[in-house]
Design a protein around this motif. Structure first.
Motif, PDB file in Angstrom:
ATOM      1  N   ILE A 157       0.833  -1.191   0.000  1.00 27.60           N
ATOM      2  CA  ILE A 157       0.000   0.000   0.000  1.00 27.60           C
ATOM      3  C   ILE A 157       0.872   1.247   0.000  1.00 27.60           C
ATOM      4  O   ILE A 157       2.007   1.236   0.485  1.00 27.60           O
ATOM      5  CB  ILE A 157      -0.954   0.040   1.215  1.00 27.60           C
ATOM      6  N   ASP A 158       0.327   2.323  -0.573  1.00 25.67           N
ATOM      7  CA  ASP A 158       0.981   3.628  -0.561  1.00 25.67           C
ATOM      8  C   ASP A 158       0.258   4.525   0.427  1.00 25.67           C
ATOM      9  O   ASP A 158      -0.969   4.727   0.318  1.00 25.67           O
ATOM     10  CB  ASP A 158       0.944   4.267  -1.952  1.00 25.67           C
ATOM     11  N   LEU A 159       0.999   5.068   1.363  1.00 24.45           N
ATOM     12  CA  LEU A 159       0.452   5.933   2.398  1.00 24.45           C
ATOM     13  C   LEU A 159       1.005   7.335   2.250  1.00 24.45           C
ATOM     14  O   LEU A 159       2.165   7.527   1.876  1.00 24.45           O
ATOM     15  CB  LEU A 159       0.809   5.398   3.794  1.00 24.45           C
ATOM     16  N   GLN A 160       0.157   8.313   2.563  1.00 25.87           N
ATOM     17  CA  GLN A 160       0.601   9.711   2.589  1.00 25.87           C
ATOM     18  C   GLN A 160      -0.076  10.405   3.758  1.00 25.87           C
ATOM     19  O   GLN A 160      -1.274  10.248   3.965  1.00 25.87           O
ATOM     20  CB  GLN A 160       0.240  10.410   1.287  1.00 25.87           C
ATOM     21  N   VAL A 161       0.712  11.145   4.524  1.00 30.79           N
ATOM     22  CA  VAL A 161       0.180  11.903   5.655  1.00 30.79           C
ATOM     23  C   VAL A 161       0.725  13.319   5.601  1.00 30.79           C
ATOM     24  O   VAL A 161       1.942  13.517   5.472  1.00 30.79           O
ATOM     25  CB  VAL A 161       0.560  11.258   7.011  1.00 30.79           C
ATOM     26  N   THR A 162      -0.174  14.297   5.704  1.00 29.24           N
ATOM     27  CA  THR A 162       0.223  15.695   5.808  1.00 29.24           C
ATOM     28  C   THR A 162      -0.038  16.160   7.224  1.00 29.24           C
ATOM     29  O   THR A 162      -1.174  16.075   7.716  1.00 29.24           O
ATOM     30  CB  THR A 162      -0.562  16.567   4.810  1.00 29.24           C
ATOM     31  N   PHE A 163       1.009  16.645   7.888  1.00 26.26           N
ATOM     32  CA  PHE A 163       0.933  17.055   9.287  1.00 26.26           C
ATOM     33  C   PHE A 163       0.532  18.532   9.362  1.00 26.26           C
ATOM     34  O   PHE A 163       1.370  19.405   9.600  1.00 26.26           O
ATOM     35  CB  PHE A 163       2.275  16.827   9.991  1.00 26.26           C
ATOM     36  N   GLY A 164      -0.725  18.821   9.134  1.00 28.12           N
ATOM     37  CA  GLY A 164      -1.179  20.199   9.076  1.00 28.12           C
ATOM     38  C   GLY A 164      -1.370  20.826  10.443  1.00 28.12           C
ATOM     39  O   GLY A 164      -1.577  20.135  11.444  1.00 28.12           O
ATOM     40  N   ARG A 165      -1.315  22.138  10.466  1.00 27.57           N
ATOM     41  CA  ARG A 165      -1.492  22.870  11.726  1.00 27.57           C
ATOM     42  C   ARG A 165      -2.870  22.617  12.325  1.00 27.57           C
ATOM     43  O   ARG A 165      -2.998  22.420  13.531  1.00 27.57           O
ATOM     44  CB  ARG A 165      -1.291  24.364  11.475  1.00 27.57           C
ATOM     45  N   ARG A 166      -3.896  22.599  11.489  1.00 32.67           N
ATOM     46  CA  ARG A 166      -5.263  22.406  11.966  1.00 32.67           C
ATOM     47  C   ARG A 166      -5.879  21.092  11.506  1.00 32.67           C
ATOM     48  O   ARG A 166      -7.016  20.788  11.874  1.00 32.67           O
ATOM     49  CB  ARG A 166      -6.152  23.567  11.493  1.00 32.67           C
ATOM     50  N   ASP A 167      -5.164  20.319  10.708  1.00 28.96           N
ATOM     51  CA  ASP A 167      -5.728  19.111  10.127  1.00 28.96           C
ATOM     52  C   ASP A 167      -4.592  18.172   9.764  1.00 28.96           C
ATOM     53  O   ASP A 167      -3.699  18.557   9.013  1.00 28.96           O
ATOM     54  CB  ASP A 167      -6.505  19.485   8.856  1.00 28.96           C
ATOM     55  N   GLY A 183      -5.271  18.580  13.745  1.00 29.24           N
ATOM     56  CA  GLY A 183      -3.955  19.109  13.431  1.00 29.24           C
ATOM     57  C   GLY A 183      -2.955  18.903  14.545  1.00 29.24           C
ATOM     58  O   GLY A 183      -3.228  18.280  15.573  1.00 29.24           O
ATOM     59  N   VAL A 184      -1.753  19.462  14.345  1.00 33.45           N
ATOM     60  CA  VAL A 184      -0.665  19.309  15.312  1.00 33.45           C
ATOM     61  C   VAL A 184      -0.189  20.643  15.882  1.00 33.45           C
ATOM     62  O   VAL A 184       0.724  20.674  16.713  1.00 33.45           O
ATOM     63  CB  VAL A 184       0.532  18.565  14.680  1.00 33.45           C
ATOM     64  N   GLY A 185      -0.778  21.755  15.438  1.00 39.11           N
ATOM     65  CA  GLY A 185      -0.334  23.056  15.917  1.00 39.11           C
ATOM     66  C   GLY A 185       0.797  23.615  15.073  1.00 39.11           C
ATOM     67  O   GLY A 185       1.401  22.913  14.260  1.00 39.11           O
ATOM     68  N   ALA A 186       1.082  24.868  15.309  1.00 38.27           N
ATOM     69  CA  ALA A 186       2.013  25.586  14.434  1.00 38.27           C
ATOM     70  C   ALA A 186       3.471  25.214  14.664  1.00 38.27           C
ATOM     71  O   ALA A 186       4.281  25.287  13.741  1.00 38.27           O
ATOM     72  CB  ALA A 186       1.828  27.087  14.607  1.00 38.27           C
ATOM     73  N   ARG A 187       3.835  24.818  15.864  1.00 40.76           N
ATOM     74  CA  ARG A 187       5.263  24.625  16.187  1.00 40.76           C
ATOM     75  C   ARG A 187       5.627  23.164  16.435  1.00 40.76           C
ATOM     76  O   ARG A 187       6.689  22.873  16.963  1.00 40.76           O
ATOM     77  CB  ARG A 187       5.633  25.473  17.406  1.00 40.76           C
ATOM     78  N   TRP A 188       4.786  22.255  16.048  1.00 39.08           N
ATOM     79  CA  TRP A 188       5.037  20.836  16.278  1.00 39.08           C
ATOM     80  C   TRP A 188       6.234  20.351  15.455  1.00 39.08           C
ATOM     81  O   TRP A 188       6.451  20.763  14.321  1.00 39.08           O
ATOM     82  CB  TRP A 188       3.794  20.050  15.877  1.00 39.08           C
ATOM     83  N   HIS A 189       7.015  19.466  16.046  1.00 37.26           N
ATOM     84  CA  HIS A 189       8.096  18.784  15.336  1.00 37.26           C
ATOM     85  C   HIS A 189       8.428  17.517  16.105  1.00 37.26           C
ATOM     86  O   HIS A 189       8.245  17.452  17.329  1.00 37.26           O
ATOM     87  CB  HIS A 189       9.341  19.667  15.174  1.00 37.26           C
ATOM     88  N   ALA A 190       8.892  16.492  15.392  1.00 37.63           N
ATOM     89  CA  ALA A 190       9.126  15.204  16.042  1.00 37.63           C
ATOM     90  C   ALA A 190      10.028  14.339  15.178  1.00 37.63           C
ATOM     91  O   ALA A 190      10.140  14.526  13.968  1.00 37.63           O
ATOM     92  CB  ALA A 190       7.796  14.491  16.296  1.00 37.63           C
ATOM     93  N   TYR A 191      10.657  13.369  15.841  1.00 39.77           N
ATOM     94  CA  TYR A 191      11.507  12.398  15.157  1.00 39.77           C
ATOM     95  C   TYR A 191      10.654  11.302  14.520  1.00 39.77           C
ATOM     96  O   TYR A 191       9.495  11.095  14.890  1.00 39.77           O
ATOM     97  CB  TYR A 191      12.492  11.768  16.134  1.00 39.77           C
ATOM     98  N   LEU A 192      11.241  10.583  13.589  1.00 35.24           N
ATOM     99  CA  LEU A 192      10.579   9.463  12.941  1.00 35.24           C
ATOM    100  C   LEU A 192      10.980   8.143  13.603  1.00 35.24           C
ATOM    101  O   LEU A 192      12.127   7.975  14.035  1.00 35.24           O
ATOM    102  CB  LEU A 192      10.959   9.398  11.469  1.00 35.24           C
TER     103      LEU A 192
END
Length: 258
Positions: A157-167, A183-192
């Protein structure tokens, strides 16, 4: 159609292409998402015993093999603690091509983690629910149990995720399947993190007693990041083309608010 003077053209740049063999990109066999960095996490109903052995993760095939003490040696890679220390951030789009496992007890996932949280699950899968993907935003509590015929043990399968501020928006095989509205908020960041866990039986069946190995494959993983908007400059009239009777300074031309 030509771009007008006020049209913004957003370009997405590839900022990360997974090379699972790279020790600069990935750390194998430990993660602070596990107590004390691992190697075990029984509180999360896992039989994992994390191993840095490259045969369990560096080929892109994430494996788990039964040990004699009841644990399973399990493959995990994370960008946390690596030389490059790559992190996804708000606005990024992750794409991955995955071949799902077939054996009961297999628990594959691609997810994010930082400082005890910041978790977004690109996907989780359990073969006992053969047509179901688990999609979760633990940052702001958005979740979906997605059932699709394309999802089944052994499927690619092909997956795609967009980590949007509000969605946070998930797509499967090129079709949008879930937008969480959180969403994840404006300043979110994280490791994989990319790994294969093994279920201990509380929520999903453990491996068959005769099973000795489980696996799934991540064929590709990239992260795309929107570049700064490109705004074409408006055309300024050539002063020599103005009527000879015009006097005074030329009019100011505004490109819009900054």
């Amino acid at each position: 159609m030509p771009l007008s003077a006020t049209t913004e053209q957003h370009v997405s740049d590839v900022v990360f292409t997974a090379d699972f063999t790279s020790e600069r990109q990935w750390v194998a066999g430990r993660s602070w998402a596990y107590p004390d960095g691992g190697p075990t996490n029984p509180g999360d109903n896992k039989l994992d015993y994390l191993t840095a052995d490259p045969a369990y993760s560096r080929t892109g095939t994430f494996r788990a093999t039964r040990r004699t003490d009841g644990w399973w040696n399990a493959g995990l890679l994370t960008t946390e603690g690596s030389d490059e220390g790559f992190m996804v951030r708000t606005g990024d789009r992750l794409r991955a091509r995955v071949r799902l496992p077939t054996g009961l007890g297999a628990w594959p996932a691609i997810w994010t983690w930082r400082d005890g949280g910041n978790e977004v699950d690109v996907f989780e899968y359990h073969p006992d629910n053969p047509d179901l993907l688990e999609l979760s935003n633990h940052v702001r509590q958005g979740h979906s149990y997605l059932r699709r015929p394309a999802v089944h043990p052994g499927a690619t399968i092909d997956l795609q995720v967009t980590f949007g501020r509000r969605d946070v928006v998930w797509s499967l095989d090129g079709t949008q399947v879930f937008a969480d509205g959180r969403g994840v908020g404006a300043r979110w960041h994280a490791y994989l993190i990319v790994n294969l866990s093994v279920c201990a039986g509380r929520y999903h069946p453990p491996p068959d007693p005769t099973a000795t190995e489980l696996s799934y494959r991540v064929e590709s993983l990239t992260v795309h990041r929107p570049s700064a908007p490109s705004v074409p400059h408006p055309t300024v009239p050539d002063a020599r083309s103005e009527p000879a009777t015009q006097t005074g300074p030329a009019s100011e031309i505004s490109a819009g608010p900054a």
